[in-house]
Scaffold this motif. Sequence first.
Motif, PDB file in Angstrom:
ATOM      1  N   LEU A  34      28.664 -20.797   5.918  1.00 15.04           N
ATOM      2  CA  LEU A  34      28.647 -20.002   4.697  1.00 15.04           C
ATOM      3  C   LEU A  34      29.919 -20.253   3.914  1.00 15.04           C
ATOM      4  O   LEU A  34      30.965 -20.581   4.498  1.00 15.04           O
ATOM      5  N   LEU A  35      29.832 -20.039   2.635  1.00 16.18           N
ATOM      6  CA  LEU A  35      30.991 -20.049   1.742  1.00 16.18           C
ATOM      7  C   LEU A  35      31.028 -18.680   1.073  1.00 16.18           C
ATOM      8  O   LEU A  35      30.632 -18.523  -0.080  1.00 16.18           O
ATOM      9  N   PRO A  36      31.475 -17.641   1.815  1.00 21.28           N
ATOM     10  CA  PRO A  36      31.297 -16.267   1.357  1.00 21.28           C
ATOM     11  C   PRO A  36      32.271 -15.786   0.295  1.00 21.28           C
ATOM     12  O   PRO A  36      32.088 -14.700  -0.250  1.00 21.28           O
ATOM     13  N   GLY A  37      33.303 -16.546   0.001  1.00 24.35           N
ATOM     14  CA  GLY A  37      34.261 -16.064  -0.978  1.00 24.35           C
ATOM     15  C   GLY A  37      35.206 -17.156  -1.425  1.00 24.35           C
ATOM     16  O   GLY A  37      35.139 -18.295  -0.972  1.00 24.35           O
ATOM     17  N   SER A  38      36.063 -16.771  -2.346  1.00 25.81           N
ATOM     18  CA  SER A  38      37.051 -17.721  -2.847  1.00 25.81           C
ATOM     19  C   SER A  38      38.327 -16.982  -3.200  1.00 25.81           C
ATOM     20  O   SER A  38      38.336 -15.773  -3.380  1.00 25.81           O
ATOM     21  N   GLY A  39      39.377 -17.731  -3.303  1.00 28.52           N
ATOM     22  CA  GLY A  39      40.672 -17.207  -3.714  1.00 28.52           C
ATOM     23  C   GLY A  39      41.336 -18.227  -4.615  1.00 28.52           C
ATOM     24  O   GLY A  39      42.405 -18.723  -4.307  1.00 28.52           O
ATOM     25  N   HIS A  40      40.660 -18.544  -5.705  1.00 29.19           N
ATOM     26  CA  HIS A  40      41.132 -19.608  -6.581  1.00 29.19           C
ATOM     27  C   HIS A  40      42.532 -19.323  -7.131  1.00 29.19           C
ATOM     28  O   HIS A  40      42.919 -18.173  -7.341  1.00 29.19           O
ATOM     29  N   PHE A  41      43.252 -20.394  -7.397  1.00 26.43           N
ATOM     30  CA  PHE A  41      44.584 -20.329  -7.992  1.00 26.43           C
ATOM     31  C   PHE A  41      44.424 -20.553  -9.489  1.00 26.43           C
ATOM     32  O   PHE A  41      43.772 -21.502  -9.915  1.00 26.43           O
ATOM     33  N   SER A  42      45.006 -19.666 -10.260  1.00 25.76           N
ATOM     34  CA  SER A  42      44.859 -19.778 -11.713  1.00 25.76           C
ATOM     35  C   SER A  42      46.163 -20.207 -12.362  1.00 25.76           C
ATOM     36  O   SER A  42      47.249 -19.979 -11.849  1.00 25.76           O
ATOM     37  N   ALA A  43      46.011 -20.836 -13.494  1.00 28.71           N
ATOM     38  CA  ALA A  43      47.143 -21.228 -14.340  1.00 28.71           C
ATOM     39  C   ALA A  43      46.631 -21.380 -15.764  1.00 28.71           C
ATOM     40  O   ALA A  43      45.507 -21.837 -15.983  1.00 28.71           O
ATOM     41  N   ASP A  44      47.447 -20.973 -16.706  1.00 27.92           N
ATOM     42  CA  ASP A  44      47.107 -21.100 -18.125  1.00 27.92           C
ATOM     43  C   ASP A  44      45.746 -20.493 -18.451  1.00 27.92           C
ATOM     44  O   ASP A  44      44.969 -21.040 -19.236  1.00 27.92           O
ATOM     45  N   GLY A  45      45.416 -19.368 -17.823  1.00 21.98           N
ATOM     46  CA  GLY A  45      44.195 -18.642 -18.131  1.00 21.98           C
ATOM     47  C   GLY A  45      42.920 -19.228 -17.570  1.00 21.98           C
ATOM     48  O   GLY A  45      41.828 -18.868 -18.004  1.00 21.98           O
ATOM     49  N   GLY A  46      43.025 -20.140 -16.617  1.00 25.34           N
ATOM     50  CA  GLY A  46      41.824 -20.736 -16.042  1.00 25.34           C
ATOM     51  C   GLY A  46      42.012 -21.047 -14.574  1.00 25.34           C
ATOM     52  O   GLY A  46      43.097 -20.864 -14.014  1.00 25.34           O
ATOM     53  N   VAL A  47      40.954 -21.526 -13.952  1.00 23.30           N
ATOM     54  CA  VAL A  47      41.025 -21.922 -12.549  1.00 23.30           C
ATOM     55  C   VAL A  47      41.735 -23.266 -12.481  1.00 23.30           C
ATOM     56  O   VAL A  47      41.261 -24.258 -13.018  1.00 23.30           O
ATOM     57  N   TYR A  48      42.884 -23.263 -11.843  1.00 28.28           N
ATOM     58  CA  TYR A  48      43.676 -24.480 -11.720  1.00 28.28           C
ATOM     59  C   TYR A  48      43.323 -25.228 -10.433  1.00 28.28           C
ATOM     60  O   TYR A  48      43.260 -26.448 -10.407  1.00 28.28           O
ATOM     61  N   PHE A  49      43.080 -24.464  -9.370  1.00 27.07           N
ATOM     62  CA  PHE A  49      42.780 -25.070  -8.081  1.00 27.07           C
ATOM     63  C   PHE A  49      41.820 -24.154  -7.342  1.00 27.07           C
ATOM     64  O   PHE A  49      42.086 -22.963  -7.182  1.00 27.07           O
ATOM     65  N   LYS A  50      40.693 -24.683  -6.902  1.00 25.28           N
ATOM     66  CA  LYS A  50      39.677 -23.888  -6.213  1.00 25.28           C
ATOM     67  C   LYS A  50      39.960 -23.841  -4.715  1.00 25.28           C
ATOM     68  O   LYS A  50      40.158 -24.871  -4.089  1.00 25.28           O
ATOM     69  N   ILE A  51      39.963 -22.621  -4.191  1.00 29.93           N
ATOM     70  CA  ILE A  51      40.174 -22.396  -2.760  1.00 29.93           C
ATOM     71  C   ILE A  51      38.980 -21.593  -2.262  1.00 29.93           C
ATOM     72  O   ILE A  51      38.717 -20.500  -2.753  1.00 29.93           O
ATOM     73  N   ASN A  52      38.245 -22.160  -1.318  1.00 27.88           N
ATOM     74  CA  ASN A  52      37.030 -21.527  -0.815  1.00 27.88           C
ATOM     75  C   ASN A  52      37.195 -21.070   0.626  1.00 27.88           C
ATOM     76  O   ASN A  52      37.820 -21.751   1.427  1.00 27.88           O
ATOM     77  N   GLU A  53      36.608 -19.926   0.917  1.00 27.25           N
ATOM     78  CA  GLU A  53      36.527 -19.436   2.285  1.00 27.25           C
ATOM     79  C   GLU A  53      35.322 -20.101   2.940  1.00 27.25           C
ATOM     80  O   GLU A  53      34.250 -20.198   2.339  1.00 27.25           O
ATOM     81  N   VAL A  54      35.497 -20.594   4.152  1.00 22.78           N
ATOM     82  CA  VAL A  54      34.421 -21.259   4.891  1.00 22.78           C
ATOM     83  C   VAL A  54      34.244 -20.554   6.227  1.00 22.78           C
ATOM     84  O   VAL A  54      35.227 -20.222   6.897  1.00 22.78           O
ATOM     85  N   ARG A  55      32.985 -20.328   6.583  1.00 26.82           N
ATOM     86  CA  ARG A  55      32.651 -19.767   7.890  1.00 26.82           C
ATOM     87  C   ARG A  55      31.669 -20.707   8.567  1.00 26.82           C
ATOM     88  O   ARG A  55      30.642 -21.042   7.992  1.00 26.82           O
ATOM     89  N   ILE A  56      32.007 -21.136   9.759  1.00 23.33           N
ATOM     90  CA  ILE A  56      31.087 -21.918  10.579  1.00 23.33           C
ATOM     91  C   ILE A  56      30.778 -21.068  11.798  1.00 23.33           C
ATOM     92  O   ILE A  56      31.677 -20.659  12.532  1.00 23.33           O
ATOM     93  N   GLU A  57      29.491 -20.775  11.989  1.00 22.25           N
ATOM     94  CA  GLU A  57      29.042 -19.925  13.080  1.00 22.25           C
ATOM     95  C   GLU A  57      28.292 -20.788  14.095  1.00 22.25           C
ATOM     96  O   GLU A  57      27.262 -21.380  13.772  1.00 22.25           O
TER      97      GLU A  57
END
Length: 114
Positions: A34-57
Amino acid sequence: MEDLLGILNEIGFPFAYDHFAEGEAPEPPFVCYLLPGSGHFSADGGVYFKINEVRIELYTDRKDLAAELALENVLDLHGVFYGKSETWIDSEKLYEVLYQFTWGMDGASGLVGK
């Protein structure tokens, strides 16, 4: 996303996103991811770098250290730093070993800066 699918293929167990359709789950061991969430890094009012939470069960019908080791070896090979927990699901008569981690996706090359 292709990098994650490549890792799942290397693990060698049948896998599906979130769950298998009812009645179509393979014999254990098998994996759901699953990819249940994200914690993207923002800069200049937008998503600068995408960080995704990953779950492997990892699901097994008994405590299966060999299956866990096989999965962990692939994650280790790819430099994935993960947390691990486990639980018995009495209604399913299965162990669930959960591997959680975050990774950054740059959109072009996929997995970066795990």
